[in-house]
Scaffold this active site. Sequence first.
Site, PDB file in Angstrom:
ATOM      1  N   GLY A  87      36.949 -33.134  17.538  1.00  0.00           N
ATOM      2  CA  GLY A  87      36.799 -31.770  18.030  1.00  0.00           C
ATOM      3  C   GLY A  87      37.991 -30.859  17.830  1.00  0.00           C
ATOM      4  O   GLY A  87      37.896 -29.657  18.090  1.00  0.00           O
ATOM      5  N   PRO A  93      38.501 -37.657  14.826  1.00  0.00           N
ATOM      6  CA  PRO A  93      38.596 -36.320  14.233  1.00  0.00           C
ATOM      7  C   PRO A  93      37.872 -36.239  12.896  1.00  0.00           C
ATOM      8  O   PRO A  93      37.883 -37.189  12.120  1.00  0.00           O
ATOM      9  CB  PRO A  93      40.104 -36.148  14.020  1.00  0.00           C
ATOM     10  CG  PRO A  93      40.594 -37.551  13.824  1.00  0.00           C
ATOM     11  CD  PRO A  93      39.712 -38.459  14.632  1.00  0.00           C
ATOM     12  N   ARG A 141      28.009 -22.586   7.149  1.00  0.00           N
ATOM     13  CA  ARG A 141      28.646 -22.242   8.425  1.00  0.00           C
ATOM     14  C   ARG A 141      28.526 -20.751   8.793  1.00  0.00           C
ATOM     15  O   ARG A 141      28.216 -20.437   9.941  1.00  0.00           O
ATOM     16  CB  ARG A 141      30.115 -22.694   8.450  1.00  0.00           C
ATOM     17  CG  ARG A 141      30.268 -24.221   8.313  1.00  0.00           C
ATOM     18  CD  ARG A 141      31.691 -24.681   8.538  1.00  0.00           C
ATOM     19  NE  ARG A 141      32.124 -24.454   9.887  1.00  0.00           N
ATOM     20  CZ  ARG A 141      32.939 -23.483  10.270  1.00  0.00           C
ATOM     21  NH1 ARG A 141      33.440 -22.642   9.394  1.00  0.00           N
ATOM     22  NH2 ARG A 141      33.259 -23.356  11.529  1.00  0.00           N
ATOM     23  N   CYS A 178      17.315 -16.212  -0.953  1.00  0.00           N
ATOM     24  CA  CYS A 178      16.392 -15.222  -0.392  1.00  0.00           C
ATOM     25  C   CYS A 178      16.377 -15.262   1.138  1.00  0.00           C
ATOM     26  O   CYS A 178      15.352 -15.580   1.756  1.00  0.00           O
ATOM     27  CB  CYS A 178      14.986 -15.478  -0.924  1.00  0.00           C
ATOM     28  SG  CYS A 178      15.008 -15.675  -2.690  1.00  0.00           S
TER      29      CYS A 178
HETATM   30  N1  PLP Z   1      32.623 -37.609  17.126  1.00  0.00           N
HETATM   31  C1  PLP Z   1      31.350 -37.277  17.374  1.00  0.00           C
HETATM   32  C2  PLP Z   1      30.530 -38.166  18.238  1.00  0.00           C
HETATM   33  C3  PLP Z   1      30.791 -36.113  16.824  1.00  0.00           C
HETATM   34  O1  PLP Z   1      29.525 -35.796  17.071  1.00  0.00           O
HETATM   35  C4  PLP Z   1      31.614 -35.291  16.003  1.00  0.00           C
HETATM   36  C5  PLP Z   1      31.090 -34.033  15.430  1.00  0.00           C
HETATM   37  O2  PLP Z   1      30.001 -33.604  15.628  1.00  0.00           O
HETATM   38  C6  PLP Z   1      32.933 -35.680  15.758  1.00  0.00           C
HETATM   39  C7  PLP Z   1      33.411 -36.846  16.326  1.00  0.00           C
HETATM   40  C8  PLP Z   1      33.839 -34.899  14.856  1.00  0.00           C
HETATM   41  O3  PLP Z   1      34.084 -33.629  15.324  1.00  0.00           O
HETATM   42  P1  PLP Z   1      35.184 -32.741  14.618  1.00  0.00           P
HETATM   43  O4  PLP Z   1      34.827 -32.632  13.193  1.00  0.00           O
HETATM   44  O5  PLP Z   1      35.103 -31.438  15.326  1.00  0.00           O
HETATM   45  O6  PLP Z   1      36.500 -33.407  14.828  1.00  0.00           O
END
Ligand code: PLP
Length: 423
Positions: free
Chosen positions: A239, A274, A312, A345
């Site tokens: 995250g 991550p 995105r 489109c």
């Molecule tokens: N772990 C889990 C369970 C996830 O669902 C995600 C992303 O959806 C991540 C890790 C990785 O998140 P990020 O790319 O934000 O580090």
Amino acid sequence: MHEFKSKRNSLYCENIKVLDLAKRFGTPLYVYSYHTLIGHFLKLKTAFHSLNPLICYSLKANSNLAILKALVDKGAGLDIVSGGELFRATQAGCPGERIVYASVGKTDREIEEAIHRKILFFNVESAAELENINRISKKLNTSTQVAIRINPDVEPKTHKYITTGKLTNKFGIDFKSAYQIFLLRRALSYVRISGIHIHIGSQITEAEPYLAAIKKVIEFVETLRKKGIFLEYLNIGGGLGIVYDRETPQTAENFAKKVLPLLKRSKLKIILEPGRFIVGNAGILVTRVLYIKNTPKKKFVIVDAAMNDLIRPALYGAYHTIIPLHCTPYTVHRTEKIDIVGPICESGDFFAKDRNLPKLKEGDFLAIMGAGAYAFSMASNYNSRCRAEEVLVVKDEVFIIRKREVREDLVRNEIVPAFLSGL
Ligand code: PLP
């Protein structure tokens, strides 16, 4: 922060001019920097070295085998969410004891495959799933290690589509229900619950939501200890946010400084997952201007990349910095407000709206920055567009890591029934 730098008015990836790559390989083109990728992984590893955590790169962010192999070779584990991702993890040579598996909807086949691969553990997202893993483990006459994914109900202050740790989201198990599961765990004798997992969302730029979630989880772990229930792992998910625009996300070092005291208090082995932090700024999408179109209200710059290459902006209204590859000090001072759009489109097919950029003309090349994560991995063939080529730059060398799709790829698995062929 990354190895995409402007030198003498040209954008470089490591030691290679991006414009040369665009001309050589064609566009749209994803360009990745090996040293940015590995650099970000090592930054996290160094920041958390006092705990020696297992860093499981979340391969949904970018699952190209070359990216996975580069990270696995540096000691990364992998966070997976499907049988397909398990297959990729295997292809990349990731040892089972470095794989963790989340997802609210694991199928029986996926569970069996992961058990056979001897993964470290499943991050279990519901009581029903736990019972199913227990049933399958019994059938296979094995004991399976799991962690309970807790939904800590905290606000991560990010886009609602990438918020995952609120009780209105489908992910994880609330504390009360998780406590019941722990009390009743003996009834499920083919699973060993040895960890807690959280993942509260993506593109989180502050430490506070993590601190709030980890505090809640640690209190829970202490409550369990008092009941004689001892765990081994705490997986704090992924995250961590990156810079797309003017965000000021915490560095790995600052993040670690804030969460380390709490994590140490837990006395558990720490896992991180991550994705974006590692690969997000290690990739760009290069595109070419096809047409300039003026309407009474707007000026559109139509490029050859589209929402099928990078969804995105369409999906979250996400911002990506865009750098023209032909910039000179002269052009930089002659900016105008434009929309940059793709050929698909859909009115949602845009990369920038009302953006001030140097005056562009047909044939110019643009770099869409921050396209390493959730770009190719979310790419599709919508509008029957072939998915673009991916190249990896390592100092002065460039490697194709995924070939551009060809028209035959588009129809490869399609079958016209005989009655339609007149047979
Ligand atoms: N772990 C889990 C369970 C996830 O669902 C995600 C992303 O959806 C991540 C890790 C990785 O998140 P990020 O790319 O934000 O580090």
